[in-house]
Enzyme design. Structure first.
Site, PDB file in Angstrom:
ATOM      1  N   TYR A   1       0.682   1.662  -8.053  1.00  0.00           N
ATOM      2  CA  TYR A   1      -0.136   1.013  -7.023  1.00  0.00           C
ATOM      3  C   TYR A   1      -1.487   0.615  -7.596  1.00  0.00           C
ATOM      4  CZ  TYR A   1      -3.396   0.664  -3.112  1.00  0.00           C
ATOM      5  OH  TYR A   1      -4.390   0.244  -2.252  1.00  0.00           O
TER       6      TYR A   1
ATOM      7  N   THR B   1       0.800  -1.226   0.000  1.00  0.00           N
ATOM      8  CA  THR B   1       0.000   0.000   0.000  1.00  0.00           C
ATOM      9  C   THR B   1       0.835   1.279   0.000  1.00  0.00           C
ATOM     10  OG1 THR B   1      -0.138  -0.077   2.421  1.00  0.00           O
ATOM     11  CG2 THR B   1      -1.927  -1.112   1.180  1.00  0.00           C
TER      12      THR B   1
END
Length: 332
Positions: A131, A68
Site C-alpha cells: 500500500y 486503501t
C-alpha cells in the site's frame, strides 16, 4: 469552471460534496462539479480515465479516491498500483498538459516510521508494505508528470488516520465498546487523527478563493494533519471517554494498551506517522481560510494560521455520532 472529484463514495469524497453543498450559495453559478464514484467508473481502467478527463475538460481535478485496503494490497499488488500510482499519473499528465490544477491525497505510509520526531515533506520515502509503496509511486509519478509538462499546478496532501462519513477506526471502537467488556488497542504506533471535513476545507483553502475562483500556489507535497499527536490506544480511550460523557450506553469497562507485536497483520505499519505541517500553514497564512471555516471550527491565533487540535475535532465527531444514534433510536 469545471471541477471533477474522484472517489465520491469515500470519506474524503463525501466531505468534499458536503462542503461544496454548504458553500454553494456564495459560489459562482458557472462552477460545474462532476462526482465520480465506483458505480460510474473503475479507476483501474487507465484508458477510460484519460477519455473521461478529455471529455469533461476539468480546470480542477480532486483525486479523493485510493486503494486503501492495506492488508489486501499485499496480495492485490497490480490493483493497488493501478489505482494508487497509474491513475494519478494520468490525472497529472492531463493537468500538466492542459493548465489544470490537481489535488491528490497520499499517506503517512510512504515512510517507514523509524524517524524520531515529525516527518518533513522532503524526508526520504521508505514504505514498508505494498500500500505504502503504491502511494509513494503515485507521488513520484505526479511530480515527474508536472516536471515534464508545460503548465498546471498540483498539491499532494499527505495525511493520516482519516475519519468521516463511513467506516473508520473511531466508529469501530465505539461499536466494540458497546459489545465487549474489554478492548485491546495498540499503544506503540504514533500519529494524528484527521477529520475528512477539515481536510477537504484546508485543501480548498489552498486552491480556491472565497468566491470559488482558482488561485495559484507553490506546487509540491504538503503535510495536512491537525495539531497534536496520539496513539491508537490514546484515540480509542479518548473516543470512548467522550461517548460516555454524552450519554452513550457502553459495555466496555477496560481499554488495555498492547504493543503492535501482539496484534500481527499481513502488512507492516509505520510506528511513527507524525508529520510537520509548517509548510502548509505558512502558505495558508497569506490567504483567507474560507472553506475550512465553514467545514469545521478553525482557529486563528495572532494572525497566524494555526491548525486546530485533533482532540477538538474528534470530540465534536463523537458527540455527533452519539446524538445521531440516539435520535435514530428514538424515531424507531
Amino acid at each position: 469552471m469545471r471541477i471533477i472529484i474522484f472517489g465520491k463514495d469515500g470519506q474524503l469524497g463525501k466531505a468534499f460534496e458536503a462542503l461544496f453543498d454548504t458553500a454553494a450559495p456564495r459560489l459562482p453559478k458557472s462552477i460545474i462539479i462532476q462526482y465520480i464514484g465506483r458505480a460510474q467508473y473503475d479507476l483501474s481502467d487507465q484508458e477510460k480515465l484519460a477519455d473521461v478527463l478529455k471529455q469533461f475538460a476539468p480546470h480542477l481535478i480532486i483525486n479523493a479516491s485510493a486503494y486503501t485496503a492495506v492488508d489486501k494490497a499485499e496480495t492485490e499488488i497490480d490493483l493497488a498500483y493501478a489505482v494508487n500510482a497509474l491513475a494519478p499519473e494520468i490525472m497529472a499528465q492531463y493537468a500538466a498538459q492542459n493548465s489544470a490544477t490537481l489535488l491528490h491525497y497520499s499517506t503517512d505510509y510512504v515512510f517507514d516510521g523509524e524517524k524520531y520526531g515529525f516527518y518533513l515533506e522532503d524526508d526520504m520515502r521508505n514504505p514498508l508494505g505494498i500500500y505504502g509503496k503504491s502511494k509513494a509511486a503515485g507521488e513520484e509519478a505526479i511530480i515527474k508528470a508536472f516536471s515534464a509538462g508545460t503548465s498546471g499546478q498540483y498539491a499532494i496532501f499527505r495525511t493520516s488516520w482519516v475519519y468521516g462519513v463511513g467506516g473508520n477506526f473511531i466508529r469501530t471502537i465505539l461499536r466494540l465498546a458497546k459489545e465487549r467488556d474489554e478492548l485491546k488497542v495498540i499503544h506503540d504506533q504514533h500519529g494524528v487523527p484527521t477529520s475528512a471535513a477539515w481536510l477537504a476545507g484546508v485543501s480548498l483553502d489552498l486552491v480556491l478563493n472565497q468566491d470559488g475562483e482558482l488561485k495559484t500556489f507553490p506546487s509540491g507535497i504538503y503535510h495536512a494533519v491537525p495539531a497534536g499527536e496520539t496513539t491508537w490506544y490514546g484515540l480509542a480511550s479518548f473516543a470512548v471517554q467522550v461517548a460516555a460523557e454524552v450519554g452513550a450506553t457502553l459495555k466496555v469497562t477496560s481499554i488495555k494498551p498492547i504493543p503492535a507485536t501482539d496484534y500481527p497483520l499481513p502488512a507492516p505499519r509505520p510506528k511513527n506517522s507524525r508529520m510537520a505541517t509548517d509548510k502548509l500553514q505558512a502558505v495558508l497564512t497569506h490567504s483567507k481560510n474560507y472553506f475550512s471555516d465553514i467545514s469545521i471550527s478553525y482557529n486563528d491565533l495572532n494572525g497566524l494560521s494555526s491548525f486546530p487540535h485533533w482532540e477538538v475535532m474528534v470530540q465534536d465527531y463523537v458527540k455527533k455520532l452519539v446524538l445521531d444514534a440516539s435520535t435514530q433510536n428514538q424515531s424507531n
